[in-house]
Design an enzyme around this catalytic site. Sequence first.
Site, PDB file in Angstrom:
ATOM      1  N   SER A  15     -14.935  27.761 -36.704  1.00 13.17           N
ATOM      2  CA  SER A  15     -15.382  26.374 -36.514  1.00 13.17           C
ATOM      3  C   SER A  15     -15.127  25.914 -35.080  1.00 13.17           C
ATOM      4  O   SER A  15     -14.259  26.445 -34.390  1.00 13.17           O
ATOM      5  CB  SER A  15     -14.590  25.486 -37.497  1.00 13.17           C
ATOM      6  OG  SER A  15     -14.883  24.125 -37.328  1.00 13.17           O
ATOM      7  N   ASP A  36      -9.320  33.282 -39.326  1.00 10.92           N
ATOM      8  CA  ASP A  36      -9.330  31.895 -39.799  1.00 10.92           C
ATOM      9  C   ASP A  36      -8.846  31.906 -41.245  1.00 10.92           C
ATOM     10  O   ASP A  36      -8.636  32.980 -41.837  1.00 10.92           O
ATOM     11  CB  ASP A  36     -10.743  31.285 -39.662  1.00 10.92           C
ATOM     12  CG  ASP A  36     -10.697  29.771 -39.450  1.00 10.92           C
ATOM     13  OD1 ASP A  36     -10.051  29.091 -40.271  1.00 10.92           O
ATOM     14  OD2 ASP A  36     -11.289  29.286 -38.477  1.00 10.92           O
ATOM     15  N   ASP A  59      -3.769  33.174 -42.234  1.00  9.72           N
ATOM     16  CA  ASP A  59      -3.103  31.971 -41.742  1.00  9.72           C
ATOM     17  C   ASP A  59      -2.310  32.419 -40.520  1.00  9.72           C
ATOM     18  O   ASP A  59      -1.618  33.443 -40.572  1.00  9.72           O
ATOM     19  CB  ASP A  59      -2.166  31.425 -42.832  1.00  9.72           C
ATOM     20  CG  ASP A  59      -1.562  30.081 -42.459  1.00  9.72           C
ATOM     21  OD1 ASP A  59      -1.012  29.957 -41.338  1.00  9.72           O
ATOM     22  OD2 ASP A  59      -1.630  29.162 -43.283  1.00  9.72           O
ATOM     23  N   SER A 147      -3.649  20.539 -25.818  1.00 11.64           N
ATOM     24  CA  SER A 147      -4.430  19.309 -26.003  1.00 11.64           C
ATOM     25  C   SER A 147      -3.919  18.319 -24.986  1.00 11.64           C
ATOM     26  O   SER A 147      -2.745  18.385 -24.577  1.00 11.64           O
ATOM     27  CB  SER A 147      -4.201  18.744 -27.408  1.00 11.64           C
ATOM     28  OG  SER A 147      -4.631  17.394 -27.477  1.00 11.64           O
ATOM     29  N   TYR A 160       1.752  16.576 -33.770  1.00 11.59           N
ATOM     30  CA  TYR A 160       0.717  17.285 -33.014  1.00 11.59           C
ATOM     31  C   TYR A 160       1.073  17.304 -31.528  1.00 11.59           C
ATOM     32  O   TYR A 160       0.997  18.347 -30.865  1.00 11.59           O
ATOM     33  CB  TYR A 160      -0.620  16.569 -33.255  1.00 11.59           C
ATOM     34  CG  TYR A 160      -1.826  17.215 -32.636  1.00 11.59           C
ATOM     35  CD1 TYR A 160      -2.378  18.371 -33.173  1.00 11.59           C
ATOM     36  CD2 TYR A 160      -2.440  16.647 -31.526  1.00 11.59           C
ATOM     37  CE1 TYR A 160      -3.512  18.949 -32.611  1.00 11.59           C
ATOM     38  CE2 TYR A 160      -3.573  17.219 -30.964  1.00 11.59           C
ATOM     39  CZ  TYR A 160      -4.103  18.373 -31.503  1.00 11.59           C
ATOM     40  OH  TYR A 160      -5.217  18.943 -30.948  1.00 11.59           O
TER      41      TYR A 160
HETATM   42  N1  LIG Z   1     -11.891  18.905 -30.833  1.00  9.69           N
HETATM   43  C1  LIG Z   1     -11.081  18.277 -30.003  1.00  9.69           C
HETATM   44  O1  LIG Z   1     -11.388  17.186 -29.517  1.00  9.69           O
HETATM   45  C2  LIG Z   1      -9.764  18.900 -29.605  1.00  9.69           C
HETATM   46  C3  LIG Z   1      -9.005  18.260 -28.616  1.00  9.69           C
HETATM   47  C4  LIG Z   1      -7.800  18.806 -28.213  1.00  9.69           C
HETATM   48  C5  LIG Z   1      -7.354  19.981 -28.789  1.00  9.69           C
HETATM   49  N2  LIG Z   1      -8.093  20.581 -29.754  1.00  9.69           N
HETATM   50  C6  LIG Z   1      -7.561  21.809 -30.323  1.00  9.69           C
HETATM   51  O2  LIG Z   1      -8.555  22.808 -30.286  1.00  9.69           O
HETATM   52  C7  LIG Z   1      -8.355  23.734 -31.357  1.00  9.69           C
HETATM   53  C8  LIG Z   1      -9.665  23.885 -32.122  1.00  9.69           C
HETATM   54  O3  LIG Z   1     -10.021  22.619 -32.646  1.00  9.69           O
HETATM   55  P1  LIG Z   1     -11.480  22.280 -33.160  1.00  9.69           P
HETATM   56  O4  LIG Z   1     -11.802  20.930 -32.677  1.00  9.69           O
HETATM   57  O5  LIG Z   1     -12.379  23.408 -32.900  1.00  9.69           O
HETATM   58  O6  LIG Z   1     -11.184  22.134 -34.731  1.00  9.69           O
HETATM   59  P2  LIG Z   1     -11.893  22.762 -35.992  1.00  9.69           P
HETATM   60  O7  LIG Z   1     -11.255  22.089 -37.165  1.00  9.69           O
HETATM   61  O8  LIG Z   1     -13.372  22.723 -35.853  1.00  9.69           O
HETATM   62  O9  LIG Z   1     -11.425  24.292 -35.950  1.00  9.69           O
HETATM   63  C9  LIG Z   1     -10.089  24.650 -36.179  1.00  9.69           C
HETATM   64  C10 LIG Z   1     -10.098  25.927 -36.996  1.00  9.69           C
HETATM   65  O10 LIG Z   1      -8.728  26.345 -37.159  1.00  9.69           O
HETATM   66  C11 LIG Z   1      -8.588  26.823 -38.482  1.00  9.69           C
HETATM   67  N3  LIG Z   1      -7.199  26.733 -38.888  1.00  9.69           N
HETATM   68  C12 LIG Z   1      -6.476  25.610 -39.139  1.00  9.69           C
HETATM   69  N4  LIG Z   1      -5.248  25.940 -39.526  1.00  9.69           N
HETATM   70  C13 LIG Z   1      -5.177  27.297 -39.520  1.00  9.69           C
HETATM   71  C14 LIG Z   1      -4.164  28.222 -39.840  1.00  9.69           C
HETATM   72  N5  LIG Z   1      -2.949  27.822 -40.249  1.00  9.69           N
HETATM   73  N6  LIG Z   1      -4.442  29.540 -39.730  1.00  9.69           N
HETATM   74  C15 LIG Z   1      -5.670  29.964 -39.329  1.00  9.69           C
HETATM   75  N7  LIG Z   1      -6.675  29.124 -39.023  1.00  9.69           N
HETATM   76  C16 LIG Z   1      -6.418  27.803 -39.121  1.00  9.69           C
HETATM   77  C17 LIG Z   1      -9.490  25.931 -39.316  1.00  9.69           C
HETATM   78  O11 LIG Z   1      -9.819  26.522 -40.563  1.00  9.69           O
HETATM   79  C18 LIG Z   1     -10.689  25.743 -38.399  1.00  9.69           C
HETATM   80  O12 LIG Z   1     -11.695  26.704 -38.644  1.00  9.69           O
HETATM   81  C19 LIG Z   1      -7.194  23.175 -32.189  1.00  9.69           C
HETATM   82  O13 LIG Z   1      -6.008  23.823 -31.789  1.00  9.69           O
HETATM   83  C20 LIG Z   1      -7.159  21.714 -31.788  1.00  9.69           C
HETATM   84  O14 LIG Z   1      -5.877  21.168 -31.935  1.00  9.69           O
HETATM   85  C21 LIG Z   1      -9.294  20.075 -30.190  1.00  9.69           C
END
Ligand SMILES: NC(=O)c1ccc[n+]([C@@H]2O[C@H](COP(=O)([O-])OP(=O)(O)OC[C@H]3O[C@@H](n4cnc5c(N)ncnc54)[C@H](O)[C@@H]3O)[C@@H](O)[C@H]2O)c1
Length: 254
Positions: A15, A36, A59, A147, A160
């Site tokens: 994702s 994932d 996980d 982040s 977080y």
């Molecule tokens: N989207 C944003 O604005 C943003 C901003 C800052 C940081 N981030 C960071 O970027 C990363 C990706 O975020 P995203 O926006 O693509 O989110 P997302 O929810 O689209 O993707 C995150 C993925 O991580 C997987 N995941 C969650 N917990 C897990 C675990 N314990 N083991 C294995 N997989 C796990 C989920 O199933 C998901 O597919 C994250 O670390 C998030 O904190 C995102």
Amino acid sequence: MNLDNASALVTGGASGLGLATVTALVDRGVPTTIVDLPSSAGAEVAEKLGDLASFSPADVRDADAVDAALDVATSKAPLRALVHCAGRGGTVRLVNKDGSAGDYDLYKEIVDINLVGTFNVLRLAAARMAANEPVDGERGVCVLTASVAAWEGQIGQIPYASAKAGVVGMTLVAARDLSRAKIRVCSLAPGIFDTPILARFSDEIRDGLAAQVPHPARLGRPEEFASTALHVIDNAMLNGETIRLDGAIRMSPR
Ligand SMILES: NC(=O)c1ccc[n+]([C@@H]2O[C@H](COP(=O)([O-])OP(=O)(O)OC[C@H]3O[C@@H](n4cnc5c(N)ncnc54)[C@H](O)[C@@H]3O)[C@@H](O)[C@H]2O)c1
């Protein structure tokens, strides 16, 4: 890092930012293993992306499952790139509205996934990379995901923000630690990116978030994260640094 005859592993690859990174690596012809959760869309994503993509459910806190995913990656070619994107948010207040103390278990769970999980994936991937033959003086590269909340956590983001600050903190020491093995480590710190995390919000809220970004005044595109991750992989001088990718936003308290 030269990725000819190499494989990559992307956590959270089913994702959002991880999926965009998997897509970019596959487009480049790199065999890529998606790690994932079993409940994620990882299997469908891998099937859609074709033969170069594999899904290995895990996980990130589970050492055996992550090791099994590393077996899948190294069965294709030596693992030379890790992009660790798995993570999740969750709201915890120090004092709840009813006067009770904040949720200790949820705090620990979010730190466990975002910080301890990062250490787990990094140590296991680095151990595999350390066994590689160097190519152009490098054995591998690891890109972690922090982040902007590491510096400007908003109210409710205490677990977080703590975890992501931990990722920023581990970046330089990890690069120093792995320098002997000729493995680089950098982190990317996204601002607000348009991923499924934000899909649950209304257009109005999403537009409001976009308007807070000084320039460009829009949400980040997952492809922009992916191209930065690939640049870190490509550029041998990038090491030990956390790169903000945020259109100059500085988050407000709420
Ligand atoms: N989207 C944003 O604005 C943003 C901003 C800052 C940081 N981030 C960071 O970027 C990363 C990706 O975020 P995203 O926006 O693509 O989110 P997302 O929810 O689209 O993707 C995150 C993925 O991580 C997987 N995941 C969650 N917990 C897990 C675990 N314990 N083991 C294995 N997989 C796990 C989920 O199933 C998901 O597919 C994250 O670390 C998030 O904190 C995102």
